[in-house]
Motif scaffolding. Structure first.
Motif, PDB file in Angstrom:
ATOM      1  N   ALA A   1       3.249 -22.596  19.182  1.00  0.00           N
ATOM      2  CA  ALA A   1       4.241 -22.699  18.109  1.00  0.00           C
ATOM      3  C   ALA A   1       3.531 -22.846  16.763  1.00  0.00           C
ATOM      4  O   ALA A   1       3.956 -22.262  15.755  1.00  0.00           O
ATOM      5  N   LYS A   2       2.435 -23.582  16.747  1.00  0.00           N
ATOM      6  CA  LYS A   2       1.678 -23.770  15.504  1.00  0.00           C
ATOM      7  C   LYS A   2       1.100 -22.441  15.009  1.00  0.00           C
ATOM      8  O   LYS A   2       1.185 -22.129  13.816  1.00  0.00           O
ATOM      9  N   GLU A   3       0.525 -21.650  15.913  1.00  0.00           N
ATOM     10  CA  GLU A   3      -0.045 -20.357  15.537  1.00  0.00           C
ATOM     11  C   GLU A   3       1.050 -19.395  15.065  1.00  0.00           C
ATOM     12  O   GLU A   3       0.884 -18.695  14.068  1.00  0.00           O
ATOM     13  N   LEU A   4       2.186 -19.391  15.769  1.00  0.00           N
ATOM     14  CA  LEU A   4       3.302 -18.541  15.387  1.00  0.00           C
ATOM     15  C   LEU A   4       3.848 -18.962  14.026  1.00  0.00           C
ATOM     16  O   LEU A   4       4.110 -18.132  13.159  1.00  0.00           O
ATOM     17  N   GLY A   5       3.980 -20.269  13.828  1.00  0.00           N
ATOM     18  CA  GLY A   5       4.470 -20.787  12.551  1.00  0.00           C
ATOM     19  C   GLY A   5       3.559 -20.414  11.393  1.00  0.00           C
ATOM     20  O   GLY A   5       4.027 -20.051  10.309  1.00  0.00           O
ATOM     21  N   ALA A   6       2.256 -20.458  11.615  1.00  0.00           N
ATOM     22  CA  ALA A   6       1.291 -20.134  10.557  1.00  0.00           C
ATOM     23  C   ALA A   6       1.434 -18.685  10.119  1.00  0.00           C
ATOM     24  O   ALA A   6       1.423 -18.390   8.917  1.00  0.00           O
ATOM     25  N   VAL A   7       1.589 -17.777  11.087  1.00  0.00           N
ATOM     26  CA  VAL A   7       1.710 -16.366  10.714  1.00  0.00           C
ATOM     27  C   VAL A   7       3.066 -16.093  10.069  1.00  0.00           C
ATOM     28  O   VAL A   7       3.163 -15.294   9.134  1.00  0.00           O
ATOM     29  N   LEU A   8       4.108 -16.766  10.504  1.00  0.00           N
ATOM     30  CA  LEU A   8       5.417 -16.581   9.882  1.00  0.00           C
ATOM     31  C   LEU A   8       5.407 -17.079   8.436  1.00  0.00           C
ATOM     32  O   LEU A   8       6.032 -16.478   7.562  1.00  0.00           O
ATOM     33  N   LYS A   9       4.675 -18.161   8.177  1.00  0.00           N
ATOM     34  CA  LYS A   9       4.541 -18.641   6.798  1.00  0.00           C
ATOM     35  C   LYS A   9       3.834 -17.610   5.936  1.00  0.00           C
ATOM     36  O   LYS A   9       4.153 -17.459   4.759  1.00  0.00           O
ATOM     37  N   GLN A  10       2.872 -16.892   6.517  1.00  0.00           N
ATOM     38  CA  GLN A  10       2.154 -15.853   5.777  1.00  0.00           C
ATOM     39  C   GLN A  10       3.090 -14.738   5.312  1.00  0.00           C
ATOM     40  O   GLN A  10       2.803 -14.067   4.338  1.00  0.00           O
TER      41      GLN A  10
ATOM     42  N   LYS B   1       9.893 -26.876  13.423  1.00  0.00           N
ATOM     43  CA  LYS B   1       9.347 -26.955  14.781  1.00  0.00           C
ATOM     44  C   LYS B   1      10.374 -26.563  15.838  1.00  0.00           C
ATOM     45  O   LYS B   1      10.056 -25.878  16.804  1.00  0.00           O
ATOM     46  N   LYS B   2      11.625 -26.987  15.647  1.00  0.00           N
ATOM     47  CA  LYS B   2      12.666 -26.654  16.620  1.00  0.00           C
ATOM     48  C   LYS B   2      12.915 -25.150  16.656  1.00  0.00           C
ATOM     49  O   LYS B   2      13.047 -24.565  17.740  1.00  0.00           O
ATOM     50  N   GLN B   3      12.967 -24.515  15.498  1.00  0.00           N
ATOM     51  CA  GLN B   3      13.180 -23.071  15.462  1.00  0.00           C
ATOM     52  C   GLN B   3      12.036 -22.332  16.164  1.00  0.00           C
ATOM     53  O   GLN B   3      12.270 -21.366  16.892  1.00  0.00           O
ATOM     54  N   LEU B   4      10.814 -22.786  15.934  1.00  0.00           N
ATOM     55  CA  LEU B   4       9.669 -22.160  16.597  1.00  0.00           C
ATOM     56  C   LEU B   4       9.739 -22.350  18.109  1.00  0.00           C
ATOM     57  O   LEU B   4       9.518 -21.403  18.873  1.00  0.00           O
ATOM     58  N   LYS B   5      10.057 -23.568  18.543  1.00  0.00           N
ATOM     59  CA  LYS B   5      10.168 -23.824  19.984  1.00  0.00           C
ATOM     60  C   LYS B   5      11.284 -22.994  20.600  1.00  0.00           C
ATOM     61  O   LYS B   5      11.132 -22.460  21.698  1.00  0.00           O
ATOM     62  N   ASP B   6      12.420 -22.877  19.897  1.00  0.00           N
ATOM     63  CA  ASP B   6      13.534 -22.069  20.396  1.00  0.00           C
ATOM     64  C   ASP B   6      13.144 -20.592  20.497  1.00  0.00           C
ATOM     65  O   ASP B   6      13.492 -19.903  21.457  1.00  0.00           O
ATOM     66  N   MET B   7      12.412 -20.118  19.485  1.00  0.00           N
ATOM     67  CA  MET B   7      11.963 -18.733  19.466  1.00  0.00           C
ATOM     68  C   MET B   7      11.079 -18.456  20.691  1.00  0.00           C
ATOM     69  O   MET B   7      11.257 -17.459  21.393  1.00  0.00           O
TER      70      MET B   7
END
Length: 158
Positions: free
Chosen positions: A31-40, A47-53
């Motif tokens: 989730a952290k790696e996915l979140g980092a690229v989405l921020k880019q 965190k909840k949205q990432l976990k749900d995704m």
């Protein structure tokens, strides 16, 4: 190029994206790696949205995405696109496109994509990644100008 060749290029392109997101190289996107690229690309999921995704495609219940689950996430996003004949570009894809379109001309060049990857990866940027960037442009370059429009960009990310 034959249809099979396009499919192979698309899978290869998705695999390259997966490897870029998987920062620690363990074959899983957290989730952290996915979140980092989405921020880019201008997104800021919590965190909840990432976990749900992740949970929406996490078939093994690991809480991470392996390559097949990553592909399923992309397919899921594509299926959520309108299926009529009009091209409606997902705002997330358009935001990603704008990150790469440094000069704002509505096209992404090899130079622009390399610069963004260099900025994202810092010392991790290599000749191999530069070649991957060129492949990303070539795969979806439908008009042969060496650049991608938002419509071509969809070809890279689908």
């Amino acid at each position: 190029m034959v249809q099979g060749g396009k499919a192979e290029h698309r899978v290869s392109s998705i695999k390259k994206e997966f490897l870029l997101i998987d920062k620690n190289g363990d074959g899983k996107i957290t989730a952290k790696e996915l979140g980092a690229v989405l921020k880019q690309v201008g997104e800021d999921p919590n965190k909840k949205q990432l976990k749900d995704m992740i949970a929406s495609v996490d078939t093994d219940g690991s809480g991470t995405l392996d390559f097949n689950e990553f592909v399923n996430l992309i397919i899921k996003q594509v299926k959520e696109q309108p299926q009529d004949n009009s091209l409606i570009i997902n705002p997330d894809v358009l935001a990603a496109f704008k990150v790469y379109d440094k000069n704002g001309d509505g096209k992404v060049s090899k130079k622009e994509i390399k610069q963004v990857l260099k900025d994202m990866l810092g010392k991790g940027f290599s000749d191999e990644i530069a070649l991957m960037a060129e492949d990303m442009i070539a795969v979806a370059d439908t008009d042969g100008d060496g650049k991608n429009s938002p419509e071509c960009w969809l070809g890279i990310h689908l």
